[in-house]
Design a protein around this motif. Structure first.
Motif, mmCIF file in Angstrom:
data_model
loop_
_atom_site.group_PDB
_atom_site.id
_atom_site.type_symbol
_atom_site.label_atom_id
_atom_site.label_comp_id
_atom_site.label_asym_id
_atom_site.label_seq_id
_atom_site.Cartn_x
_atom_site.Cartn_y
_atom_site.Cartn_z
ATOM 1 N N GLU A 1 -9.526 -0.894 -1.895
ATOM 2 C CA GLU A 1 -9.242 0.505 -1.520
ATOM 3 C C GLU A 1 -9.305 1.404 -2.752
ATOM 4 N N LEU B 1 -2.982 -12.611 -0.695
ATOM 5 C CA LEU B 1 -2.575 -11.224 -0.935
ATOM 6 C C LEU B 1 -2.543 -10.590 0.457
ATOM 7 N N LYS C 1 0.852 -1.199 0.000
ATOM 8 C CA LYS C 1 0.000 0.000 0.000
ATOM 9 C C LYS C 1 0.891 1.255 0.000
ATOM 10 N N ALA D 1 -12.643 -7.978 6.016
ATOM 11 C CA ALA D 1 -11.492 -8.647 6.646
ATOM 12 C C ALA D 1 -10.174 -7.921 6.364
ATOM 13 N N ILE D 2 -10.213 -6.862 5.558
ATOM 14 C CA ILE D 2 -8.962 -6.193 5.176
ATOM 15 C C ILE D 2 -8.544 -5.184 6.240
ATOM 16 N N GLY E 1 -7.310 -12.924 0.686
ATOM 17 C CA GLY E 1 -6.710 -11.740 1.300
ATOM 18 C C GLY E 1 -7.621 -11.159 2.344
ATOM 19 N N GLY E 2 -7.047 -10.762 3.454
ATOM 20 C CA GLY E 2 -7.832 -10.154 4.532
ATOM 21 C C GLY E 2 -7.305 -10.620 5.865
ATOM 22 N N SER E 3 -6.410 -9.814 6.452
ATOM 23 C CA SER E 3 -5.829 -10.127 7.768
ATOM 24 C C SER E 3 -5.181 -11.510 7.803
ATOM 25 N N MET E 4 -4.561 -11.895 6.699
ATOM 26 C CA MET E 4 -3.811 -13.157 6.685
ATOM 27 C C MET E 4 -2.450 -12.902 7.334
ATOM 28 N N HIS F 1 -8.085 -3.347 -6.406
ATOM 29 C CA HIS F 1 -8.088 -3.537 -4.950
ATOM 30 C C HIS F 1 -9.274 -2.770 -4.352
HETATM 31 C C1 PEP Z 1 -4.792 -6.135 1.365
HETATM 32 O O1 PEP Z 1 -4.483 -4.970 1.416
HETATM 33 O O2 PEP Z 1 -4.963 -6.653 0.262
HETATM 34 C C2 PEP Z 1 -4.940 -6.893 2.610
HETATM 35 C C3 PEP Z 1 -5.398 -8.105 2.552
HETATM 36 O O3 PEP Z 1 -4.584 -6.246 3.782
HETATM 37 P P1 PEP Z 1 -4.422 -6.933 5.224
HETATM 38 O O4 PEP Z 1 -3.609 -8.172 5.050
HETATM 39 O O5 PEP Z 1 -3.711 -5.888 6.049
HETATM 40 O O6 PEP Z 1 -5.797 -7.229 5.741
#
Ligand code: PEP
Length: 253
Positions: free
Chosen positions: A98, A233, A12, A172-173, A212-215, A96
Motif C-alpha cells: 500500500e 503478516l 493499517k 491476495a491482500i 501475507g494476504g488474506s491469512m 508494504h
Molecule cells: C496486509 O496488510 O499486509 C495484509 C496481508 O492484509 P490482509 O490480511 O487483510 O489481506
C-alpha cells in the motif's frame, strides 16, 4: 536451527489509542501461554504509545508501519527511527504494497528506510510481492528478484539474519483470495534460494519469511505448515482479539 514463527498484525489506518489499548489488553490475555510464536502488533503512529503501555510485560511486541530514513529535520509528517525506538517500538514494516501503491515507495526508498531502521536497532519486516498482472504474465520471480536486489542492497549477511521478509502477493491482500499453501511455498522457496545466492545458504536458512494476504485463523495452519513459511503478516484478521488469537494459536508448528 529452527526458525521461530512470527505473526505480525498490520492494523493499517485502524484503531484509535483508546481502541488500541482495549485490543492489546484482550489479545495479551488470550495468548499469554504461547511461547513458540513471536507475536507483534503494528498500530498507526498515534496508537503506538497506548499499545506499548498495554503490552508491557507481556509476550506481545509492538511494531510501526513505516519509518523515515533521515535522523531528523524538515520532513513534515514523517517519523524517524529514533522516535520509534524512544516510543518503545521493536519492529517496523517497510515497503508494504500500500505504501508502494499509494505513497510512491520504491525499492530505493525501501533500502534507505531499512538502513535507518537497522542503524537504530529496530527489527525490519521488509515486504515484497507481485501484482496480479505480473503473476498472470509469468513475471513473479523477476519482480521478487528486483525487489530483493534493490531493497536489500548493501545489507550484510549479519544484518540480514535479523531482517524478516514478508512475501505478500498484492492480489491476495484484503481481497479474500489467498495463495494456496503450495503456491505460497513455491514462491517462498524461490525467495530463500535468492537470499542464498545473495547472502549464502547459512544466512538464508536463518531468515524468517512470512506470508501475507488474506491469512485467517482457518488457513493459517496449512500455510505455516509449509517448510519455507515462517509466519504471517496479517491485516484484516488482526483487528479483533478473538480472530487474531485463534490465528496465532493455529500457527504453532
Ligand atoms: C496486509 O496488510 O499486509 C495484509 C496481508 O492484509 P490482509 O490480511 O487483510 O489481506
Amino acid at each position: 536451527m529452527a526458525r521461530k514463527v512470527i505473526i505480525a498484525g498490520n492494523w493499517k489506518m485502524n484503531k484509535t489509542a483508546t481502541e488500541a489499548k482495549v485490543l492489546v489488553e484482550e489479545l495479551k490475555a488470550k495468548v499469554k501461554d504461547i511461547t513458540s510464536v513471536e507475536i507483534v502488533v503494528c498500530p498507526p503512529f498515534t496508537s503506538i504509545d497506548a499499545a506499548v503501555k498495554a503490552a508491557a510485560g507481556s509476550n506481545v511486541k509492538v511494531g510501526a508501519q513505516n519509518i523515515h530514513w533521515a535522523e531528523n529535520g524538515a520532513f513534515t509528517g514523517e517519523i524517524s527511527a529514533q522516535m520509534l525506538k524512544d516510543a518503545g517500538v521493536e519492529y517496523v514494516i517497510i515497503g508494504h504494497s500500500e505504501r508502494r501503491q499509494y505513497f510512491g515507495e520504491t525499492d530505493e526508498t525501501v533500502n534507505k528506510r531499512l538502513k535507518a531502521a537497522l542503524a537504530a536497532g529496530l527489527k525490519p519486516i521488509v515486504c515484497i510481492g507481485e501484482l496480479l498482472d505480473e503473476r498472470e504474465g509469468g513475471h513473479t520471480q523477476k519482480v521478487l528478484f528486483t525487489q530483493l536486489e534493490g531493497g536489500l542492497s548493501g545489507i550484510t549477511g549479519e544484518q540480514m539474519e535479523g531482517i524478516v521478509i514478508a512475501y505478500e502477493p498484492v492480489w491476495a491482500i484484503g481481497t479474500g483470495k489467498t495463495a494456496t499453501p503450495e503456491m505460497a511455498e513455491e514462491t517462498h522457496c524461490y525467495i530463500r534460494q535468492q537470499l542464498g545466492d545473495m547472502f549464502g545458504q547459512e544466512v538464508a536458512g536463518k531468515i524468517r519469511i512470512q506470508y501475507g494476504g488474506s491469512m485467517k485463523a482457518d488457513n493459517a495452519a496449512s500455510l505455516v505448515a509449509q517448510k519455507n513459511i515462517d509466519g504471517g503478516l496479517i491485516g484484516g484478521a488482526s483487528l479483533k482479539a478473538d480472530s487474531f488469537a485463534d490465528l496465532i494459536r493455529n500457527s504453532i508448528k
